[in-house]
Scaffold this motif. Structure first.
Motif, PDB file in Angstrom:
ATOM      1  N   THR A 150       0.833  -1.193   0.000  1.00  9.96           N
ATOM      2  CA  THR A 150       0.000   0.000   0.000  1.00  9.96           C
ATOM      3  C   THR A 150       0.874   1.251   0.000  1.00  9.96           C
ATOM      4  OG1 THR A 150      -1.691  -1.184   1.249  1.00  9.96           O
ATOM      5  CG2 THR A 150      -1.875   1.205   1.177  1.00  9.96           C
ATOM      6  N   THR A 178      -7.324   5.552  -9.452  1.00  5.93           N
ATOM      7  CA  THR A 178      -6.884   4.338  -8.766  1.00  5.93           C
ATOM      8  C   THR A 178      -6.790   4.507  -7.251  1.00  5.93           C
ATOM      9  OG1 THR A 178      -4.558   4.929  -9.091  1.00  5.93           O
ATOM     10  CG2 THR A 178      -5.589   3.573 -10.795  1.00  5.93           C
ATOM     11  N   THR A 185      -7.813   4.520  -3.468  1.00  4.78           N
ATOM     12  CA  THR A 185      -8.815   3.768  -2.720  1.00  4.78           C
ATOM     13  C   THR A 185      -9.417   4.563  -1.576  1.00  4.78           C
ATOM     14  OG1 THR A 185      -7.051   2.839  -1.338  1.00  4.78           O
ATOM     15  CG2 THR A 185      -7.747   1.546  -3.261  1.00  4.78           C
ATOM     16  N   PRO A 207      -3.450   1.290  -3.814  1.00  5.46           N
ATOM     17  CA  PRO A 207      -3.059  -0.101  -3.559  1.00  5.46           C
ATOM     18  C   PRO A 207      -1.548  -0.328  -3.654  1.00  5.46           C
ATOM     19  CG  PRO A 207      -4.918   0.009  -5.085  1.00  5.46           C
ATOM     20  CD  PRO A 207      -4.401   1.400  -4.927  1.00  5.46           C
ATOM     21  N   SER A 208      -0.863   0.487  -4.485  1.00  2.00           N
ATOM     22  CA  SER A 208       0.585   0.340  -4.656  1.00  2.00           C
ATOM     23  C   SER A 208       1.149   1.620  -5.268  1.00  2.00           C
ATOM     24  CB  SER A 208       0.893  -0.847  -5.592  1.00  2.00           C
ATOM     25  OG  SER A 208       0.400  -0.580  -6.909  1.00  2.00           O
ATOM     26  N   GLU A 221       0.175   1.871  -8.947  1.00  2.00           N
ATOM     27  CA  GLU A 221      -1.179   2.380  -9.183  1.00  2.00           C
ATOM     28  C   GLU A 221      -1.234   3.892  -8.976  1.00  2.00           C
ATOM     29  OE1 GLU A 221      -4.069   0.802 -10.253  1.00  2.00           O
ATOM     30  OE2 GLU A 221      -2.576  -0.718 -10.771  1.00  2.00           O
ATOM     31  N   LEU A 231      -6.323  -2.227   7.475  1.00  2.00           N
ATOM     32  CA  LEU A 231      -6.192  -3.108   6.319  1.00  2.00           C
ATOM     33  C   LEU A 231      -6.125  -4.563   6.757  1.00  2.00           C
ATOM     34  CD1 LEU A 231      -5.692  -3.633   3.275  1.00  2.00           C
ATOM     35  CD2 LEU A 231      -3.260  -3.229   3.726  1.00  2.00           C
ATOM     36  N   ASP A 259      -6.099 -13.249  -3.281  1.00  2.00           N
ATOM     37  CA  ASP A 259      -5.935 -11.865  -2.838  1.00  2.00           C
ATOM     38  C   ASP A 259      -5.876 -11.732  -1.324  1.00  2.00           C
ATOM     39  OD1 ASP A 259      -6.032 -10.972  -5.491  1.00  2.00           O
ATOM     40  OD2 ASP A 259      -8.224 -10.876  -5.452  1.00  2.00           O
ATOM     41  N   ASP A 311       1.833  -5.737   2.847  1.00  2.00           N
ATOM     42  CA  ASP A 311       0.907  -5.460   1.740  1.00  2.00           C
ATOM     43  C   ASP A 311      -0.511  -5.914   2.048  1.00  2.00           C
ATOM     44  OD1 ASP A 311       1.210  -8.192   1.578  1.00  2.00           O
ATOM     45  OD2 ASP A 311       1.758  -8.239  -0.539  1.00  2.00           O
TER      46      ASP A 311
END
Length: 234
Positions: A2, A33, A35, A56-57, A60, A98, A120, A207
């Motif tokens: 993240t 993208t 979140t 998310p990364s 992204e 998370l 996932d 992550d």
């Protein structure tokens, strides 16, 4: 992993800034993208704003930055600021919210209508500790087989009663309710409605995936409800 970006700016035109950000969200609908986004105002300085944007990364986030709408909005945002905004890029190394969400998704997948993949949710070499098994289940295929055994024997659901996160651990106290519809450890289907309570501790990676799990639950009580202990006593 993240990724979070902090945007630090000063503006005396807050209403215009809010309208601009609303326009950005509308123009990038379906393409943005991010979140999650939060904007905070400094209590001691009403012109000082910090926006916290989660992705998310990093990849992204860069994809979001490369949208043509983002470049246009950025130039308009700079025009509304009293000085040039500053940006701080952060890799998230701990996110307890998370981790709680991932643990919740794990239980939803285990009892969901479709056969779970866990792609996932779990890392590939996930390690599962269950005192009822002589050996730990290690790896995705092993945990899929273990969950498949339960799904073949019961129609069941989990109710999460409590959930706490600290560091990289999440502890979930749950109630399991099921109907015995197939063979379970040599016990033919009885059609009985059964239940049990338990706790699971999950260890998560930065992550947000689950790397390890420890289970404690009332398996003896379950066997008693299925009538297995009566057979032994007789």
């Amino acid at each position: 992993m993240t990724f979070v970006q902090l945007i630090d700016c000063r503006t005396s035109r807050l209403d215009e800034m809010n309208r601009l950000l609303d326009t950005w969200v509308e123009q990038t609908k379906g393409k943005r993208t991010a979140t999650h986004s939060v904007i905070g105002k400094d209590r001691s300085d009403a012109t000082h704003l910090i926006e916290i944007v989660e992705f998310p990364s990093y990849e992204e986030a860069m994809r979001n930055s490369n949208l043509p709408e983002t470049g246009k909005i950025f130039q308009e945002m700079v025009a509304l600021c009293d000085e040039m905004p500053t940006f701080t890029d952060l890799d998230v190394v701990r996110d307890e919210q998370l981790y709680r969400m991932t643990a919740q998704r794990f239980f939803e997948e285990v009892a969901g209508p479709q056969d779970p993949t866990f792609n996932d949710v779990l890392i590939e070499d996930y390690h599962d500790h269950d005192p009822a098994r002589p050996q730990d289940a290690i790896g995705m295929d092993a945990i899929r087989r273990e969950v498949g055994m339960w799904r073949a024997a019961f129609d069941f659901s989990f109710t999460v009663e409590d959930q706490m996160a600290q560091g990289d651990r999440v502890c979930t106290r749950w109630t399991w309710n099921g109907r015995h519809t197939g063979d379970f450890m040599g016990i033919p289907a009885t059609g009985k409605e059964v239940s049990m309570t338990g706790c699971t501790i999950h260890r998560c990676t930065p992550d947000g995936k689950i790397a390890e799990g420890w289970w404690q639950y009332d398996r003896l009580g379950l066997m008693e409800q299925l009538g297995a202990l009566e057979d032994l006593e007789s």
